[in-house]
Scaffold this motif. Structure first.
Motif, PDB file in Angstrom:
ATOM      1  N   VAL A   1       0.813  -1.214   0.000  1.00  0.00           N
ATOM      2  CA  VAL A   1       0.000   0.000   0.000  1.00  0.00           C
ATOM      3  C   VAL A   1       0.848   1.267   0.000  1.00  0.00           C
ATOM      4  O   VAL A   1       0.314   2.351  -0.196  1.00  0.00           O
ATOM      5  N   SER A   2       2.159   1.184   0.198  1.00  0.00           N
ATOM      6  CA  SER A   2       3.005   2.341  -0.047  1.00  0.00           C
ATOM      7  C   SER A   2       3.175   2.417  -1.556  1.00  0.00           C
ATOM      8  O   SER A   2       4.018   1.736  -2.155  1.00  0.00           O
ATOM      9  N   MET A   3       2.339   3.217  -2.178  1.00  0.00           N
ATOM     10  CA  MET A   3       2.149   3.119  -3.624  1.00  0.00           C
ATOM     11  C   MET A   3       3.442   3.344  -4.395  1.00  0.00           C
ATOM     12  O   MET A   3       4.233   4.213  -4.056  1.00  0.00           O
ATOM     13  N   GLY A   4       3.608   2.559  -5.420  1.00  0.00           N
ATOM     14  CA  GLY A   4       4.798   2.610  -6.257  1.00  0.00           C
ATOM     15  C   GLY A   4       5.792   1.523  -5.926  1.00  0.00           C
ATOM     16  O   GLY A   4       6.523   1.049  -6.802  1.00  0.00           O
ATOM     17  N   LEU A   5       5.832   1.096  -4.659  1.00  0.00           N
ATOM     18  CA  LEU A   5       6.793   0.065  -4.276  1.00  0.00           C
ATOM     19  C   LEU A   5       6.360  -1.311  -4.771  1.00  0.00           C
ATOM     20  O   LEU A   5       7.200  -2.170  -5.036  1.00  0.00           O
ATOM     21  N   GLY A   6       5.044  -1.526  -4.888  1.00  0.00           N
ATOM     22  CA  GLY A   6       4.568  -2.810  -5.397  1.00  0.00           C
ATOM     23  C   GLY A   6       5.050  -3.106  -6.805  1.00  0.00           C
ATOM     24  O   GLY A   6       5.653  -4.160  -7.054  1.00  0.00           O
ATOM     25  N   PRO A   7       4.819  -2.202  -7.762  1.00  0.00           N
ATOM     26  CA  PRO A   7       5.294  -2.475  -9.125  1.00  0.00           C
ATOM     27  C   PRO A   7       6.805  -2.609  -9.217  1.00  0.00           C
ATOM     28  O   PRO A   7       7.316  -3.474  -9.932  1.00  0.00           O
TER      29      PRO A   7
ATOM     30  N   PHE B   1      -1.023  -6.156  -9.260  1.00  0.00           N
ATOM     31  CA  PHE B   1      -2.279  -5.443  -9.470  1.00  0.00           C
ATOM     32  C   PHE B   1      -2.106  -4.004  -8.993  1.00  0.00           C
ATOM     33  O   PHE B   1      -1.791  -3.765  -7.829  1.00  0.00           O
ATOM     34  N   LEU B   2      -2.331  -3.072  -9.902  1.00  0.00           N
ATOM     35  CA  LEU B   2      -1.978  -1.685  -9.658  1.00  0.00           C
ATOM     36  C   LEU B   2      -3.138  -0.775 -10.029  1.00  0.00           C
ATOM     37  O   LEU B   2      -4.018  -1.154 -10.817  1.00  0.00           O
ATOM     38  N   GLY B   3      -3.112   0.413  -9.486  1.00  0.00           N
ATOM     39  CA  GLY B   3      -4.087   1.411  -9.880  1.00  0.00           C
ATOM     40  C   GLY B   3      -3.504   2.347 -10.915  1.00  0.00           C
ATOM     41  O   GLY B   3      -2.293   2.586 -10.947  1.00  0.00           O
ATOM     42  N   ASP B   4      -4.361   2.885 -11.761  1.00  0.00           N
ATOM     43  CA  ASP B   4      -3.844   3.815 -12.776  1.00  0.00           C
ATOM     44  C   ASP B   4      -3.288   5.079 -12.128  1.00  0.00           C
ATOM     45  O   ASP B   4      -2.294   5.639 -12.590  1.00  0.00           O
ATOM     46  N   GLY B   5      -3.877   5.517 -11.020  1.00  0.00           N
ATOM     47  CA  GLY B   5      -3.316   6.659 -10.316  1.00  0.00           C
ATOM     48  C   GLY B   5      -1.975   6.355  -9.693  1.00  0.00           C
ATOM     49  O   GLY B   5      -1.089   7.225  -9.611  1.00  0.00           O
ATOM     50  N   GLU B   6      -1.787   5.111  -9.261  1.00  0.00           N
ATOM     51  CA  GLU B   6      -0.519   4.693  -8.648  1.00  0.00           C
ATOM     52  C   GLU B   6       0.636   4.809  -9.621  1.00  0.00           C
ATOM     53  O   GLU B   6       1.798   4.966  -9.208  1.00  0.00           O
ATOM     54  N   MET B   7       0.347   4.756 -10.908  1.00  0.00           N
ATOM     55  CA  MET B   7       1.417   4.803 -11.895  1.00  0.00           C
ATOM     56  C   MET B   7       2.087   6.174 -11.963  1.00  0.00           C
ATOM     57  O   MET B   7       3.121   6.327 -12.603  1.00  0.00           O
ATOM     58  N   ASP B   8       1.534   7.163 -11.256  1.00  0.00           N
ATOM     59  CA  ASP B   8       2.214   8.462 -11.173  1.00  0.00           C
ATOM     60  C   ASP B   8       3.438   8.410 -10.275  1.00  0.00           C
ATOM     61  O   ASP B   8       4.319   9.274 -10.380  1.00  0.00           O
ATOM     62  N   GLU B   9       3.487   7.432  -9.374  1.00  0.00           N
ATOM     63  CA  GLU B   9       4.654   7.308  -8.505  1.00  0.00           C
ATOM     64  C   GLU B   9       5.893   6.998  -9.352  1.00  0.00           C
ATOM     65  O   GLU B   9       5.850   6.107 -10.205  1.00  0.00           O
ATOM     66  N   PRO B  10       7.001   7.699  -9.121  1.00  0.00           N
ATOM     67  CA  PRO B  10       8.201   7.437  -9.943  1.00  0.00           C
ATOM     68  C   PRO B  10       8.650   5.980  -9.879  1.00  0.00           C
ATOM     69  O   PRO B  10       9.103   5.423 -10.886  1.00  0.00           O
ATOM     70  N   GLU B  11       8.508   5.351  -8.696  1.00  0.00           N
ATOM     71  CA  GLU B  11       8.961   3.954  -8.570  1.00  0.00           C
ATOM     72  C   GLU B  11       8.139   3.003  -9.429  1.00  0.00           C
ATOM     73  O   GLU B  11       8.608   1.925  -9.796  1.00  0.00           O
ATOM     74  N   SER B  12       6.883   3.380  -9.745  1.00  0.00           N
ATOM     75  CA  SER B  12       6.017   2.486 -10.509  1.00  0.00           C
ATOM     76  C   SER B  12       6.586   2.167 -11.883  1.00  0.00           C
ATOM     77  O   SER B  12       6.394   1.062 -12.400  1.00  0.00           O
TER      78      SER B  12
END
Length: 901
Positions: A199-205, A234-245
């Protein structure tokens, strides 16, 4: 000025054209189509021609965007196996219980998220029913990175298959009682279910990519064949804004990680509103992933749209879909048919004619309900194509509606991320929509009931049969009963006890030498995973290149420029070193994958990641927290540590605070060793605790953070006094006394002070010890404080024990008991680091440290600047003694003047 409409030269103009006449004919044909049928038809033909070329393997630049339609047309969809009606019922139960769980919890004020799983339900259910391999079959199963906000849906499914009870669901986000469920995927809180915290977005991808890469590493090194494992993120389209994504997309493509699939839930919404209000996030992501070399599958529209596409003989519908911004698509979701007729179809005469053939119900079905991500058949087709695609990773862009099936109050509303409950009437409407056999009488006192068809129902039997066929429950984390790794020979560590004599050795080099010896161990050597972000030569590790090899899935396809040298640059398919280039985030993702292999794959691996200390905790502390969440084990090594040791580099490289950040992580055992023998002792015990025989009261799910320095100094022998090893591990021991150090103090009853120092600061402290004795008649004992943080944690535990009525004295107080005089603590870090233990020291306390920003200069000048050099230590010691009346106050002024302070 150049005419922007003029035909510009291209790279092809620089190449000879062997048949200019043929080229001209092709160009003329394109011009003719554009003139006769319009530019849209010409563009269509060009796209189809380029697609054919790509399909035939002709080397051309890839199209970065395709039309806003499904990649797999309905006619090409494979038939999905299984029972679609039972799968619909299972999904309906899971939708219901996910919403009920969050709504019931809302009365306690604990929050929760409903809309995300509502949009993604079929993305998960199709995978659980047909694709996600469990851990009870051969191999390691698949690795699932679940979108954090979708966790209620995963809990709902675990409830349906009997892994959770109603009591568990009622304790969602209420963990203190012992039967609660964490809000998000969390291995430390629910270690039998969750593998990966996401849930720390970007770290999952980012982690998913390196997990897939590490799977290949294990296979290529013959540690374990995990080639059958597939990583799903499984990711959210908003999560893809995170640089790590998107930071490692090129790595995944470059290494051909076709064992990896991203599923991006494109519900077009982030937490506050549209992801791309004025643009199209799907098209943007398609271009980004295609440009990085990924296989892209778009699953946008449901079958209700097939009729509309068949009517689109002019291409007007496809053009309109490409131009409508996402925020307007979201608006269509909430408006009536008349509005859609006017705003969507009314913009083009051809579309207006098409709309006349469509009923209002048909328009609403398409624009309100029919999305590719909401249809099991279309999701199945996308997943099947993804797992069968070879040579590159796949991303599935699945369009959905956030809040789907939750009613008009939720669907596509900007605020639905913050909406935590449904009313009873909304639940009843949802029940009717999902066709669930839940009666009004079951809503007792306005409380929504959980739903379950029964443990012997066709739905539950089907669910369990499907999971059994796929290798057991998912998601699931396996706790393996691994045999302890055999300990390396004692002589490997004991060799450091003798010291280096007159040879100057930096502690960074001491650590590297220790690792060189450990990787040669016949039993455990192959399990070491050296990780370095393109600084191996800085840390003196280049000698490992030819002996261990640098991992590359392609091996070495070239002759290295330094092939004739002893320490040449050697890449190998079975290489052991992960040299990641300039990416601390990627290196940390490597470390996390390796450090949790004991659970993910049942293979204990021993990663050590060595990095510039300034670029560790400061830059990637979020991943280090993720490492602790995921129960990772291994050694993080902050090299070129300290604020004043890295001469000339300046404040961007001068680390004076990493131990402060490390101290906030409960899973991090943070050490600042001064000497080589301390490093050996710490590493030896770390191997025992994490990989060997941990004591009953020791948690093996920890990781070690060691700071090591690039300052070459003579390494002393380990003192022979009893308790040294215990002191090293617990954080403090007396290195010497004024008497044992051989410094002469004139007076028999000379004033005495205790000097505590960590890391490289102990060398200035030893010099200060000598100056105090020879020039000021003060006896000083020197203590090595290997871990201020571990001393503090022990003291905090002692305080907690006292509150429970248990008598317990902190180790630091016991260690210093009876030590004469005040205490002065010194480190190459900000004073907050040693000050962690001040309240538990009975003697008068003072400290010196390097607070503030770093600067470029020599070590000596930097230490004088921060007031931590030997002379500054002397002045601070005299000042402390003067306050106690043990030396004359004039001595302090005299010392300042003598040393030019």
């Amino acid at each position: 000025m150049t005419d922007p409409n003029a035909i510009q030269p291209s790279a092809l103009d620089q190449l000879p054209d062997r048949d200019p006449e043929e080229t001209a004919e092709w160009q003329a044909s394109l011009d003719a189509v554009a003139k006769a049928a319009g530019p849209h038809r010409a563009a269509y033909l060009m796209r189809r021609t380029l697609e054919r070329a790509e399909g035939n393997g002709i080397a051309l630049p890839k199209l970065l965007e395709t039309d806003y339609v499904n990649t797999i047309p309905t006619a090409a969809e494979p038939s999905a196996p299984g029972d679609p009606e039972l799968e619909r019922k299972i999904t309906a139960w899971n939708r219901w219980n996910a919403a009920a769980m969050v709504t019931r919890g809302s009365k306690h004020g604990v929050g929760g998220h409903i809309a995300t799983f509502a949009s993604a339900a079929w993305l998960y259910e199709t995978g659980f029913n047909h694709f996600f391999r469990g851990k009870e079959a051969d191999g390691s199963g698949d690795q699932l990175y679940i979108q954090g906000h979708a966790s209620p849906g995963i809990y709902a499914r675990a409830f349906l298959d009997g892994r959770l009870t109603e009591r568990h669901l009622d304790n969602f986000r209420q963990e203190a009682g012992g039967e609660g469920l964490p809000s998000y995927p969390h291995p430390r809180r629910l270690p039998w279910l969750w593998e990966f915290p996401t849930v720390s977005m970007g770290l999952g991808p980012l982690s998913a990519i390196y997990q897939a890469r590490f799977n290949r590493y294990l296979t290529n090194r013959d540690i374990k064949d995990v080639s059958a494992s597939h990583v799903w993120a499984f990711l959210g389209d908003g999560e893809m804004d995170e640089p790590e994504s998107t930071a490692a997309l090129a790595l995944a493509s470059r290494e051909g990680l076709d064992n990896l699939t991203f599923v991006i839930n494109c519900n077009l919404q982030r937490l506050d509103g549209p992801v791309r209000a004025n643009f199209k996030i799907v098209q943007e992501l398609e271009a980004q992933f295609r440009g990085a070399g990924w296989n892209v599958i778009k699953t946008l529209w449901g079958t209700a749209w097939d009729e509309l596409f068949q009517l689109d003989t002019t291409g007007a519908l496809v053009r309109r879909l490409r131009e409508v911004p996402d925020a307007q698509v979201q608006t269509y979701q909430t408006r009536d048919a008349a509005y859609i007729r006017q705003d969507f179809f009314g913009k083009d005469p051809a579309l207006a004619e098409m709309a006349k053939l469509l009923s209002d119900d048909k328009i609403l079905e398409c624009f309100h309900l029919s999305r590719g991500g909401h249809e099991a058949g279309k999701v199945y087709a996308a997943y099947k194509a993804a797992v069968e695609f070879k040579g590159a990773p796949t991303v599935i862009l699945a369009q959905t509606v956030k809040g789907h099936t939750l009613g008009e109050g939720f669907a596509s509303k900007n605020a639905n991320h913050q909406m935590k409950k449904l009313s009873v009437d909304e639940f009843k409407a949802m029940r009717d929509l999902l066709e669930l056999p839940i009666s009004d009488a079951q809503f007792v006192d306005g409380v929504v009931p959980y739903g379950h068809p029964g443990v012997d129902s066709p739905e539950v039997r089907y669910l369990q049969e499907r999971r059994a066929a796929l290798g057991g429950p998912a998601p699931a984390r396996r706790t393996h009963a691994l045999a302890p790794l055999p300990a390396p020979a004692d002589k490997t560590f004991a060799s450091f006890d003798k010291g280096s004599g007159s040879q100057n050795v930096a502690t960074t080099m001491a650590f590297v030498r220790l690792v060189k010896d450990l990787v040669r161990d016949k039993e455990t050597g192959k399990r070491w995973v050296p990780i370095v972000p393109d600084e191996a030569r800085t840390f003196g590790m280049e000698s490992l290149f030819p002996s261990l090899g640098i991992y590359s899935p392609k091996g070495q396809t070239y002759e290295p420029v330094d092939r004739d040298q002893l320490m040449y640059y050697k890449e190998a398919k079975n290489g052991q070193i992960l040299n990641e280039g300039i990416t601390e985030a990627g290196s940390m993702a490597d470390f996390i994958a390796a450090s949790t292999a004991y659970s993910t794959h049942g293979e204990a691996m021993i990663p050590f990641y060595i990095f510039y200390s300034m670029f560790g905790w400061q830059r990637t502390a979020d991943q280090m927290w993720q490492l602790g969440d995921q129960l990772g084990r291994g050694f993080l090594v902050g090299a070129t540590a300290g604020r004043t040791t890295l001469t000339g580099e300046g404040l961007q490289h001068a680390d004076g605070h990493s131990p402060v950040i490390a101290a906030t992580n409960p899973a991090a055992l943070s050490y600042d060793p001064a000497f080589a023998y301390e490093i050996a002792t710490i590493v030896k015990d770390g191997l025992r605790r994490m990989y060997g025989e941990a004591a009953p009261d020791e948690d093996p799910n920890v990781f070690y953070y060691l700071t090591v320095y690039n300052e070459p100094m003579p390494q002393p022998a380990k003192p022979a006094a009893p308790g040294v090893d215990e002191g090293i591990l617990r954080g403090l021991y007396r290195f010497n006394t004024a008497e044992s150090a051989g410094v002469e103090v004139a007076a028999a009853n000379a004033p005495r002070i205790q000097l505590l120092a960590s890391g490289t600061a102990i060398h200035w402290t030893l010099k200060a010890q000598k100056l105090l004795a020879e020039e000021w008649g003060v006896a000083a004992d020197v203590w090595s404080a290997t871990s201020w943080t571990e001393l503090r944690r022990d003291a905090l535990e002692a305080d907690a024990a006292l509150l429970r009525g248990e008598e317990r004295t902190p180790y630091v107080r016991r260690a210093l008991q009876g030590a004469e005089g005040p205490v002065l603590a010194v480190s190459d870090y900000m004073r907050q680091v040693p000050d962690q233990i001040a309240q538990w020291v009975e003697q008068d306390w003072s400290s010196l440290g390097a607070d503030g920003f770093g600067l470029s200069d020599t070590r000596e000048a930097a230490r004088r600047h921060f007031g931590v050099d030997a002379e500054s230590v002397v002045v601070a010691a005299l000042a402390q003694l003067a306050r106690r009346g043990e030396v004359k106050a004039t001595a302090v002024k005299e010392a300042r003047e003598r040393y030019g302070l």
